[in-house]
Scaffold this motif. Structure first.
Motif, PDB file in Angstrom:
ATOM      1  N   MET A 300       8.000 -14.240   4.973  1.00  0.00           N
ATOM      2  CA  MET A 300       8.025 -13.408   4.186  1.00  0.00           C
ATOM      3  C   MET A 300       9.493 -13.249   3.747  1.00  0.00           C
ATOM      4  O   MET A 300      10.324 -13.872   3.455  1.00  0.00           O
ATOM      5  CB  MET A 300       7.760 -12.327   4.432  1.00  0.00           C
ATOM      6  N   GLY A 301       9.460 -13.097   2.232  1.00  0.00           N
ATOM      7  CA  GLY A 301      10.699 -13.049   0.959  1.00  0.00           C
ATOM      8  C   GLY A 301      10.719 -11.470   0.277  1.00  0.00           C
ATOM      9  O   GLY A 301      10.988 -11.869  -0.648  1.00  0.00           O
ATOM     10  N   ASN A 302       9.872 -10.851   1.134  1.00  0.00           N
ATOM     11  CA  ASN A 302       9.638  -9.150   0.158  1.00  0.00           C
ATOM     12  C   ASN A 302      11.137  -7.808   0.641  1.00  0.00           C
ATOM     13  O   ASN A 302      11.245  -8.312   1.176  1.00  0.00           O
ATOM     14  CB  ASN A 302       8.407  -9.100   0.473  1.00  0.00           C
ATOM     15  N   LYS A 303      10.212  -7.177   0.164  1.00  0.00           N
ATOM     16  CA  LYS A 303      11.019  -5.276   0.342  1.00  0.00           C
ATOM     17  C   LYS A 303       9.676  -5.145   1.093  1.00  0.00           C
ATOM     18  O   LYS A 303       8.941  -4.587   0.434  1.00  0.00           O
ATOM     19  CB  LYS A 303      11.753  -4.880  -1.012  1.00  0.00           C
ATOM     20  N   LEU A 304      10.029  -5.173   2.496  1.00  0.00           N
ATOM     21  CA  LEU A 304       8.484  -4.327   3.275  1.00  0.00           C
ATOM     22  C   LEU A 304       8.381  -2.957   2.816  1.00  0.00           C
ATOM     23  O   LEU A 304       7.591  -2.250   3.322  1.00  0.00           O
ATOM     24  CB  LEU A 304       8.981  -4.958   5.097  1.00  0.00           C
ATOM     25  N   ASP A 305       9.722  -2.224   2.521  1.00  0.00           N
ATOM     26  CA  ASP A 305       9.475  -0.533   2.577  1.00  0.00           C
ATOM     27  C   ASP A 305       9.082  -0.988   0.804  1.00  0.00           C
ATOM     28  O   ASP A 305       8.921   0.748   0.036  1.00  0.00           O
ATOM     29  CB  ASP A 305      10.375   0.049   2.612  1.00  0.00           C
ATOM     30  N   GLU A 306       8.637  -1.802   0.059  1.00  0.00           N
ATOM     31  CA  GLU A 306       8.037  -1.726  -0.931  1.00  0.00           C
ATOM     32  C   GLU A 306       6.925  -1.978  -1.677  1.00  0.00           C
ATOM     33  O   GLU A 306       6.819  -2.539  -2.094  1.00  0.00           O
ATOM     34  CB  GLU A 306       8.642  -1.870  -2.317  1.00  0.00           C
ATOM     35  N   LEU A 307       6.298  -2.623  -0.331  1.00  0.00           N
ATOM     36  CA  LEU A 307       4.669  -3.277  -0.513  1.00  0.00           C
ATOM     37  C   LEU A 307       3.495  -2.638  -0.870  1.00  0.00           C
ATOM     38  O   LEU A 307       3.293  -1.299  -0.205  1.00  0.00           O
ATOM     39  CB  LEU A 307       4.244  -3.644   1.194  1.00  0.00           C
ATOM     40  N   SER A 308       2.906  -3.119  -1.810  1.00  0.00           N
ATOM     41  CA  SER A 308       1.964  -2.551  -2.445  1.00  0.00           C
ATOM     42  C   SER A 308       0.852  -2.369  -0.784  1.00  0.00           C
ATOM     43  O   SER A 308       1.035  -3.494  -0.569  1.00  0.00           O
ATOM     44  CB  SER A 308       1.149  -3.087  -3.020  1.00  0.00           C
ATOM     45  N   PRO A 309       0.091  -1.770  -1.081  1.00  0.00           N
ATOM     46  CA  PRO A 309      -1.259  -2.067   0.125  1.00  0.00           C
ATOM     47  C   PRO A 309      -1.971  -3.135  -0.466  1.00  0.00           C
ATOM     48  O   PRO A 309      -2.611  -3.451   0.507  1.00  0.00           O
ATOM     49  CB  PRO A 309      -2.162  -0.443  -0.255  1.00  0.00           C
ATOM     50  N   SER A 411      -9.622  -2.371   3.919  1.00  0.00           N
ATOM     51  CA  SER A 411      -8.947  -1.536   2.123  1.00  0.00           C
ATOM     52  C   SER A 411      -8.317  -1.148   1.878  1.00  0.00           C
ATOM     53  O   SER A 411      -7.145  -0.728   2.868  1.00  0.00           O
ATOM     54  CB  SER A 411     -10.117  -0.706   2.748  1.00  0.00           C
ATOM     55  N   ASN A 412      -8.414  -0.671   1.082  1.00  0.00           N
ATOM     56  CA  ASN A 412      -6.502  -0.304  -0.416  1.00  0.00           C
ATOM     57  C   ASN A 412      -6.600   1.473   0.426  1.00  0.00           C
ATOM     58  O   ASN A 412      -5.469   1.387   1.071  1.00  0.00           O
ATOM     59  CB  ASN A 412      -6.782   0.223  -1.627  1.00  0.00           C
ATOM     60  N   GLU A 413      -7.326   1.828   1.193  1.00  0.00           N
ATOM     61  CA  GLU A 413      -6.680   3.217   1.080  1.00  0.00           C
ATOM     62  C   GLU A 413      -6.936   3.473   2.540  1.00  0.00           C
ATOM     63  O   GLU A 413      -5.323   4.200   2.855  1.00  0.00           O
ATOM     64  CB  GLU A 413      -8.611   3.835   1.439  1.00  0.00           C
ATOM     65  N   VAL A 414      -6.872   2.468   3.923  1.00  0.00           N
ATOM     66  CA  VAL A 414      -6.039   2.169   5.346  1.00  0.00           C
ATOM     67  C   VAL A 414      -4.856   2.256   4.849  1.00  0.00           C
ATOM     68  O   VAL A 414      -3.722   1.981   5.782  1.00  0.00           O
ATOM     69  CB  VAL A 414      -7.079   1.538   5.975  1.00  0.00           C
ATOM     70  N   ALA A 415      -5.067   0.734   4.416  1.00  0.00           N
ATOM     71  CA  ALA A 415      -3.254  -0.122   3.741  1.00  0.00           C
ATOM     72  C   ALA A 415      -2.766   1.199   3.637  1.00  0.00           C
ATOM     73  O   ALA A 415      -0.914   1.302   4.096  1.00  0.00           O
ATOM     74  CB  ALA A 415      -3.848  -1.357   3.190  1.00  0.00           C
ATOM     75  N   ALA A 416      -2.526   2.103   2.320  1.00  0.00           N
ATOM     76  CA  ALA A 416      -2.465   2.869   1.995  1.00  0.00           C
ATOM     77  C   ALA A 416      -1.597   3.995   2.669  1.00  0.00           C
ATOM     78  O   ALA A 416      -0.754   4.234   2.878  1.00  0.00           O
ATOM     79  CB  ALA A 416      -2.626   3.579   0.854  1.00  0.00           C
ATOM     80  N   ARG A 417      -2.270   4.290   4.023  1.00  0.00           N
ATOM     81  CA  ARG A 417      -2.442   5.673   4.440  1.00  0.00           C
ATOM     82  C   ARG A 417      -1.031   4.681   5.770  1.00  0.00           C
ATOM     83  O   ARG A 417      -0.559   5.032   6.097  1.00  0.00           O
ATOM     84  CB  ARG A 417      -3.112   6.416   5.227  1.00  0.00           C
ATOM     85  N   ILE A 418      -1.264   3.407   6.004  1.00  0.00           N
ATOM     86  CA  ILE A 418      -0.457   2.509   7.246  1.00  0.00           C
ATOM     87  C   ILE A 418       1.285   2.863   6.361  1.00  0.00           C
ATOM     88  O   ILE A 418       1.827   2.653   7.096  1.00  0.00           O
ATOM     89  CB  ILE A 418      -1.339   1.685   7.936  1.00  0.00           C
ATOM     90  N   LEU A 419       1.309   2.303   5.340  1.00  0.00           N
ATOM     91  CA  LEU A 419       2.393   2.177   4.755  1.00  0.00           C
ATOM     92  C   LEU A 419       3.255   3.045   4.847  1.00  0.00           C
ATOM     93  O   LEU A 419       4.002   2.900   4.977  1.00  0.00           O
ATOM     94  CB  LEU A 419       2.020   1.563   2.931  1.00  0.00           C
ATOM     95  N   GLY A 420       2.273   4.538   4.002  1.00  0.00           N
ATOM     96  CA  GLY A 420       2.831   5.617   3.652  1.00  0.00           C
ATOM     97  C   GLY A 420       3.182   6.546   5.357  1.00  0.00           C
ATOM     98  O   GLY A 420       3.815   7.435   5.566  1.00  0.00           O
ATOM     99  N   GLY A 421       2.605   5.556   6.402  1.00  0.00           N
ATOM    100  CA  GLY A 421       2.785   5.720   7.753  1.00  0.00           C
ATOM    101  C   GLY A 421       2.149   7.460   8.014  1.00  0.00           C
ATOM    102  O   GLY A 421       2.483   8.449   9.026  1.00  0.00           O
ATOM    103  N   GLU A 422       1.030   7.684   7.210  1.00  0.00           N
ATOM    104  CA  GLU A 422       0.666   8.500   7.489  1.00  0.00           C
ATOM    105  C   GLU A 422      -1.104   8.285   8.806  1.00  0.00           C
ATOM    106  O   GLU A 422      -1.623   9.514   9.332  1.00  0.00           O
ATOM    107  CB  GLU A 422      -0.303   8.942   6.655  1.00  0.00           C
ATOM    108  N   SER A 423      -0.272   7.132   8.938  1.00  0.00           N
ATOM    109  CA  SER A 423      -1.517   6.631  10.240  1.00  0.00           C
ATOM    110  C   SER A 423      -1.099   5.418  10.714  1.00  0.00           C
ATOM    111  O   SER A 423      -0.289   4.993  10.883  1.00  0.00           O
ATOM    112  CB  SER A 423      -2.846   5.998   9.070  1.00  0.00           C
TER     113      SER A 423
END
Ligand SMILES: *[C@@H]1O[C@H](CO)[C@@H](O)[C@H](O)[C@H]1NC(C)=O
Ligand SMILES: *[C@@H]1O[C@H](CO)[C@@H](O)[C@H](O)[C@H]1NC(C)=O
Ligand SMILES: *[C@@H]1O[C@H](CO)[C@@H](O)[C@H](O)[C@H]1NC(C)=O
Ligand SMILES: *[C@@H]1O[C@H](CO)[C@@H](O)[C@H](O)[C@H]1NC(C)=O
Length: 491
Positions: A300-309, A411-423
């Motif tokens: 990968m060659g991205n910013k891992l704290d800016e990933l979209s779900p 799912s986007n919803e789960v991915a978003a929660r994990i990226l946000g550290g809520e799950s």
């Protein structure tokens, strides 16, 4: 005599082919490493020469927290700009102490404690591409420095090579010096060449390295042509590799040399752009799918704290990664392509069908819609299986599993929660932990997160059809229909 010798011959053939498979898997790697393609994260595409210890540690922590490490993305590569602009009076490289305040040794140790590997970069030339001192003429000294730092991986570029290229022997011999120097340190270091396909490394690099780039640098575009990448996708003797090559361009260059892959040596299609924002969701899915099934290293060659779900869900699709990491190590190959007669803003698009074999006898099939609009793509089993009408595979019925279906895409919803550290990542949320369960075991258990979502059964001599959005992909695992089911289908 003939009757009694037949079974014995059969047994010998079976035993021989088993032995051959085991030898193929372990014996071909020149240093025993990279039996499946390397996976990890590299600073360059997202940060270029502007990164530091904080950025490294933040991204390394994300590899762990987002479950990427446990899917195989386990090396972090410091790509260029690691040192001061000059060597010390006795020729040693000096780490940039402002960039890395606690020092490279400490970073290396922390990576290892996190279950990650420490990767570095240099060039087989006078300078690195960023203008820092590089390793031509300093191979032993540099290799020893890295070994002392606990380095596990070297990406070795081709800039400022003082004209020591232009034929395969010159390039081979120049990169072989570093190969020998790494070996002499006694430390196991994965050796990844970055010489842009210069002098056809797929002909000579497997005996001295674990992978080699086959084209000019990728850029974050699916098919937009660029003057920066002058050789077309059909130019297999490309003289000016360039630096702005799009996904379809690199795929074309890879198509002719897929057979050069083997456990221990991989054609490197360059780093993944997923997450950098230049392509649509469907384009990133196609990019990721094709890099995976052609067995490119997945760096990968991205910013891992800016990933979209959406992008996160692409990168952690376990069914697609399992194809990349399949122990057979056989890259999919292009079966056919058709150019469209309509032009869009990027020129003429193409439809392509690729397929390949997997260790357990399953097959992978990809349909790419590189065209100007959504469309239905069909391919007969004859076309899928090498165009051979009499192939025994064509006479069989196949269960088709979709690798981008509901079972494998978080799912986007789960991915978003994990990226946000809520799950937290968990089995229940649809995360597959390959470190715990292993891809091959999961496949043997028919775990649908790895095998894919059952879509349909294609009868013997049948046709596979899929509806595919513009610049999208359909990726299927084909598995021979089991006896009972096959009989039902024949009725
Ligand atoms: C995956 O499994 C390994 C081994 O059991 C464990 O150490 C690791 O924490 C797990 N990773 C995630 C993201 O749950
Ligand atoms: C060393 O790192 C600092 C901080 O990132 C940077 O400003 C400086 O230009 C670097 N020095 C060299 C020679 O690259
Ligand atoms: C060095 O090369 C030898 C011979 O190919 C190989 O057996 C050995 O594993 C290599 N050692 C390292 C540290 O890579
Ligand atoms: C998995 O699926 C295959 C083919 O569909 C079948 O033959 C096999 O029995 C299944 N295995 C398990 C463990 O369910």
């Amino acid at each position: 005599m003939i009757w009694s010798s037949l079974p014995a011959t059969a047994v010998i053939i079976v035993v021989f082919s088993l032995v051959a498979q085991v030898l193929a898997a372990s014996g071909l790697s020149y240093n025993g490493l990279a039996l499946t393609p390397q996976m990890g994260w590299d600073t360059f595409n997202a940060y270029a020469l502007d990164y530091d210890e904080d950025i490294l540690m933040k991204n390394a922590q994300r590899l762990v927290d987002l479950g990427l490490r446990d899917l195989g993305y386990n090396v972090v590569i410091l790509d260029d700009a690691m040192t001061e602009k000059t060597r010390s009076h006795d020729g040693k490289l000096i780490a940039n102490a402002t960039r890395f305040p606690s020092g490279l040794k400490s970073i290396s140790k922390r990576f290892h404690n996190m279950g990650l590997q420490f990767g570095v970069y240099s060039s087989a030339g006078r300078f690195t591409c960023g203008g820092y001192p590089a390793s031509l003429g300093y191979e032993e000294q540099d290799a020893q420095w890295w070994a002392d730092l606990g380095v596990d991986y070297l990406k070795h570029d081709n800039c400022f090579n003082e004209g020591q290229s232009g034929n395969p022997k010159l390039s081979h011999d120049r990169f072989a010096v570093m190969s020998k120097a790494l070996n002499a340190t006694g430390r196991k270091i994965t050796y990844s060449l970055c010489n842009w396909g210069d002098d056809k490394p797929w002909e000579w690099a497997s005996t001295i390295s674990n992978s080699a780039r086959i084209s000019g640098d990728i850029y974050d575009s699916f098919s937009r042509p660029s003057a920066g990448c002058p050789c077309s996708q059909d130019d297999f003797y490309c003289q000016i590799p360039g630096y702005h090559c799009n996904v379809m361009n690199i795929l074309g260059k890879a198509s002719a040399i897929v057979s050069k892959n083997q456990p221990g040596y991989w054609n490197d299609l360059d780093m993944l752009e997923v997450g950098n924002g230049g392509m649509s969701y469907d384009e990133y899915k196609t990019h990721f799918s094709m890099w995976a099934i052609i067995k490119s290293p997945l760096i990968m060659g991205n910013k891992l704290d800016e990933l979209s779900p959406e992008d996160y869900a692409i990168l952690i699709n376990p069914a697609v990664i399992a194809i990349n990491q399949d122990p057979l190590g056989s890259a999919a190959s292009r079966q056919w392509r058709v150019q469209e007669d309509k032009k869009d803003e990027y020129g003429y698009g193409e439809i392509q069908v690729w397929s390949g074999e997997l260790a357990n006898g399953d097959h992978i099939v990809a349909f790419i819609n590189g065209g100007s609009g959504d469309q239905v793509i069909s391919s007969t089993l004859v076309e899928v299986f090498d165009g051979l009408r009499n192939s025994p595979k064509v006479q069989k019925s196949w269960d088709v599993y979709d690798l981008w279906g509901a079972d494998t895409v978080m799912s986007n919803e789960v991915a978003a929660r994990i990226l946000g550290g809520e799950s937290k990542l968990s089995h229940a949320e649809g995360y597959f932990n390959a470190s715990r369960h292993g891809f091959q075991d999961a496949i043997a258990r028919n775990d649908s997160r790895v095998v894919g979502t059952y879509a349909k059964t294609v009868p013997a001599k049948g046709t596979l059809t899929a509806d595919i959005p513009r610049h999208g992909v359909a990726l299927f695992r084909l598995r021979e229909t089991s006896e009972g089911k096959g009989q039902k289908d024949e009725l």
